[in-house]
Write an enzyme that holds these catalytic residues in place. Structure first.
Site, PDB file in Angstrom:
ATOM      1  N   ALA A 130       0.852  -1.191   0.000  1.00 23.38           N
ATOM      2  CA  ALA A 130       0.000   0.000   0.000  1.00 23.38           C
ATOM      3  C   ALA A 130       0.886   1.239   0.000  1.00 23.38           C
ATOM      4  CB  ALA A 130      -0.894  -0.013   1.229  1.00 23.38           C
ATOM      5  N   GLY A 138       0.522  -5.063   0.969  1.00 25.43           N
ATOM      6  CA  GLY A 138      -0.683  -5.144   0.133  1.00 25.43           C
ATOM      7  C   GLY A 138      -0.418  -5.784  -1.230  1.00 25.43           C
ATOM      8  N   GLU A 140      -0.604  -9.305  -0.692  1.00 28.94           N
ATOM      9  CA  GLU A 140      -1.999  -9.670  -0.413  1.00 28.94           C
ATOM     10  C   GLU A 140      -2.788  -9.849  -1.718  1.00 28.94           C
ATOM     11  OE1 GLU A 140      -2.324  -6.460   2.619  1.00 28.94           O
ATOM     12  OE2 GLU A 140      -3.256  -8.018   3.840  1.00 28.94           O
ATOM     13  N   GLU A 189       4.706  -4.656   7.286  1.00 25.44           N
ATOM     14  CA  GLU A 189       3.846  -3.655   7.935  1.00 25.44           C
ATOM     15  C   GLU A 189       4.190  -3.427   9.395  1.00 25.44           C
ATOM     16  OE1 GLU A 189       2.812  -5.976   5.839  1.00 25.44           O
ATOM     17  OE2 GLU A 189       0.988  -5.395   4.780  1.00 25.44           O
TER      18      GLU A 189
HETATM   19  C1  LIG Z   1      -4.489   1.431   4.577  1.00 27.70           C
HETATM   20  C2  LIG Z   1      -4.674  -0.010   4.492  1.00 27.70           C
HETATM   21  C3  LIG Z   1      -3.422  -0.773   4.217  1.00 27.70           C
HETATM   22  C4  LIG Z   1      -3.674  -2.218   4.302  1.00 27.70           C
HETATM   23  C5  LIG Z   1      -2.561  -3.127   4.320  1.00 27.70           C
HETATM   24  C6  LIG Z   1      -1.393  -2.866   3.527  1.00 27.70           C
HETATM   25  C7  LIG Z   1      -0.332  -2.293   4.103  1.00 27.70           C
HETATM   26  C8  LIG Z   1       0.905  -2.105   3.387  1.00 27.70           C
HETATM   27  O1  LIG Z   1       1.154  -2.646   2.319  1.00 27.70           O
HETATM   28  S1  LIG Z   1       2.017  -1.066   4.121  1.00 27.70           S
HETATM   29  C9  LIG Z   1       3.394  -1.055   3.021  1.00 27.70           C
HETATM   30  C10 LIG Z   1       4.233  -2.239   3.186  1.00 27.70           C
HETATM   31  N1  LIG Z   1       5.405  -2.123   2.370  1.00 27.70           N
HETATM   32  C11 LIG Z   1       6.577  -1.641   2.797  1.00 27.70           C
HETATM   33  O2  LIG Z   1       6.730  -1.290   3.944  1.00 27.70           O
HETATM   34  C12 LIG Z   1       7.693  -1.584   1.786  1.00 27.70           C
HETATM   35  C13 LIG Z   1       8.224  -0.189   1.657  1.00 27.70           C
HETATM   36  N2  LIG Z   1       9.326  -0.136   0.723  1.00 27.70           N
HETATM   37  C14 LIG Z   1      10.578  -0.517   1.010  1.00 27.70           C
HETATM   38  O3  LIG Z   1      10.882  -0.985   2.088  1.00 27.70           O
HETATM   39  C15 LIG Z   1      11.624  -0.322  -0.047  1.00 27.70           C
HETATM   40  O4  LIG Z   1      11.114   0.564  -1.002  1.00 27.70           O
HETATM   41  C16 LIG Z   1      12.031  -1.635  -0.761  1.00 27.70           C
HETATM   42  C17 LIG Z   1      12.845  -2.508   0.192  1.00 27.70           C
HETATM   43  C18 LIG Z   1      10.823  -2.413  -1.258  1.00 27.70           C
HETATM   44  C19 LIG Z   1      12.906  -1.310  -2.007  1.00 27.70           C
HETATM   45  O5  LIG Z   1      14.007  -0.516  -1.630  1.00 27.70           O
HETATM   46  P1  LIG Z   1      14.846   0.225  -2.767  1.00 27.70           P
HETATM   47  O6  LIG Z   1      15.162  -0.710  -3.859  1.00 27.70           O
HETATM   48  O7  LIG Z   1      15.954   0.900  -2.052  1.00 27.70           O
HETATM   49  O8  LIG Z   1      13.839   1.282  -3.396  1.00 27.70           O
HETATM   50  P2  LIG Z   1      13.327   2.652  -2.747  1.00 27.70           P
HETATM   51  O9  LIG Z   1      13.043   2.470  -1.306  1.00 27.70           O
HETATM   52  O10 LIG Z   1      14.232   3.748  -3.110  1.00 27.70           O
HETATM   53  O11 LIG Z   1      11.909   2.811  -3.470  1.00 27.70           O
HETATM   54  C20 LIG Z   1      11.794   3.403  -4.759  1.00 27.70           C
HETATM   55  C21 LIG Z   1      10.660   4.391  -4.679  1.00 27.70           C
HETATM   56  O12 LIG Z   1       9.459   3.700  -4.389  1.00 27.70           O
HETATM   57  C22 LIG Z   1       8.862   4.290  -3.229  1.00 27.70           C
HETATM   58  N3  LIG Z   1       8.140   3.245  -2.471  1.00 27.70           N
HETATM   59  C23 LIG Z   1       8.545   1.993  -2.217  1.00 27.70           C
HETATM   60  N4  LIG Z   1       7.612   1.345  -1.518  1.00 27.70           N
HETATM   61  C24 LIG Z   1       6.604   2.204  -1.311  1.00 27.70           C
HETATM   62  C25 LIG Z   1       5.349   2.117  -0.660  1.00 27.70           C
HETATM   63  N5  LIG Z   1       4.893   0.982  -0.098  1.00 27.70           N
HETATM   64  N6  LIG Z   1       4.566   3.211  -0.639  1.00 27.70           N
HETATM   65  C26 LIG Z   1       4.955   4.348  -1.225  1.00 27.70           C
HETATM   66  N7  LIG Z   1       6.130   4.503  -1.879  1.00 27.70           N
HETATM   67  C27 LIG Z   1       6.936   3.437  -1.916  1.00 27.70           C
HETATM   68  C28 LIG Z   1      10.033   4.867  -2.459  1.00 27.70           C
HETATM   69  O13 LIG Z   1       9.582   5.846  -1.562  1.00 27.70           O
HETATM   70  C29 LIG Z   1      10.860   5.425  -3.584  1.00 27.70           C
HETATM   71  O14 LIG Z   1      10.238   6.605  -4.048  1.00 27.70           O
HETATM   72  P3  LIG Z   1      11.095   7.989  -4.128  1.00 27.70           P
HETATM   73  O15 LIG Z   1      11.575   8.243  -2.757  1.00 27.70           O
HETATM   74  O16 LIG Z   1      10.142   8.988  -4.649  1.00 27.70           O
HETATM   75  O17 LIG Z   1      12.200   7.657  -5.094  1.00 27.70           O
END
Ligand SMILES: CCCCC/C=C/C(=O)SCCNC(=O)CCNC(=O)[C@H](O)C(C)(C)COP(=O)(O)OP(=O)(O)OC[C@H]1O[C@@H](n2cnc3c(N)ncnc32)[C@H](O)[C@@H]1OP(=O)(O)O
Length: 252
Positions: free
Chosen positions: A63, A108, A111, A131
């Protein structure tokens, strides 16, 4: 479409999550767009199998965390409910669904993959529920589907620790059906989809219904559903044709 790419390659309908610069993070717009295209594909007779995948290096990193800042409990409930309705829809979709996991499948994103019938992962994919590191937990059906797929112990470990696991380890615990080399991912997934598209479609739909709903009820009810569905299969052209073909080959 702003957040997904849709390709009709009959009998396959592709839904490609498409926010590659954000690792295909799922926002409300994406949920709506996936929902709407699934509705259209439901009525498209040329499409017999749906494949979900992601554009770029991720299936989906979950998400969209940037939307979390605006969430109070009511808005969070709405977001989670929308996502959960989508995964319920995918799980009970009348056509087979396959997740082609090309990279990160987290939160998500995982999921969505969990709600598909079959998951094929690239060897370089990483899967997990991070999460907990944000002070929350899976909210698009993950707590319930994961435990049913991999068992309580493994589900709690994945959700409580939030560690990412490699595709090979995901295969070992049954989280994905198959792991393939990155270069063969698309071909292997398409081969699987063609195979599914060749199977009797009504029987496939009955199988999904009986297996999915059978898990929610006592086994005696599930077994009765199995018998009822099994009888309905005898009303299909596919059953008549295939049994006839088998028997006529034997009698020659
Ligand atoms: C409201 C109801 C929700 C219901 C249930 C669902 C919940 C969820 O899914 S919560 C999210 C869970 N996911 C995460 O916590 C993963 C977050 N991401 C990461 O940890 C890392 O991005 C990575 C390990 C997946 C990859 O790392 P890396 O290769 O170093 O890439 P970047 O971190 O630089 O990411 C590139 C770019 O993408 C943006 N981004 C990545 N994941 C998300 C995200 N889940 N949401 C929003 N944006 C995300 C990241 O911020 C980078 O963007 P910029 O900073 O603009 O370059």
């Amino acid at each position: 479409m702003e957040t997904i790419i849709v390709k009709e390659e009959a009998p396959i309908g592709w839904i490609i999550l498409n926010r590659p610069d954000k690792l295909n993070a799922i926002n409300l717009k994406m949920i709506d767009e996936i929902w709407n295209i699934l509705r259209q594909m439901e009525n498209n007779e040329k499409i017999k199998v749906i494949i979900f995948t992601g554009n770029g290096k991720a299936f989906s990193a979950g998400a969209d965390i940037s939307q979390f800042k605006e969430l109070d409990p009511v808005k969070a409930w709405d977001f989670a409910t929308k996502g959960r309705k989508l995964t319920d829809y995918i799980e009970n979709y009348p056509k087979p669904t396959v997740a082609m996991i090309n990279g990160y499948a987290l939160g998500g994103g995982l999921e969505i993959a969990l709600s598909c019938d079959i998951r094929i992962a690239s060897r370089n994919a990483e899967l997990g529920f991070p999460e907990i590191n944000l002070g929350i937990y899976p909210g698009f059906g993950g707590t319930q589907r994961l435990v049913r797929l991999v068992g309580k112990g493994r589900a709690l470990e994945l959700i409580m620790l939030g560690d990412r696991i490699k595709a090979d380890d995901a295969e070992k615990i049954g989280l994905v059906n198959r792991v393939v080399e990155p270069l063969s991912l698309e071909k292997e997934t398409k081969d699987l989809a063609f195979k599914l598209a060749d199977k009797p479609q009504v029987a496939l739909r009955l199988i999904k219904t009986v297996v999915n709903h059978g898990m929610d009820v006592p086994i005696s009810v599930g077994l009765t559903m199995e018998s009822l569905g099994w009888s309905i299969a005898f009303a299909t052209e596919d059953e008549k044709k295939r049994v006839e073909e088998f028997l006529s080959k034997r009698s020659k």
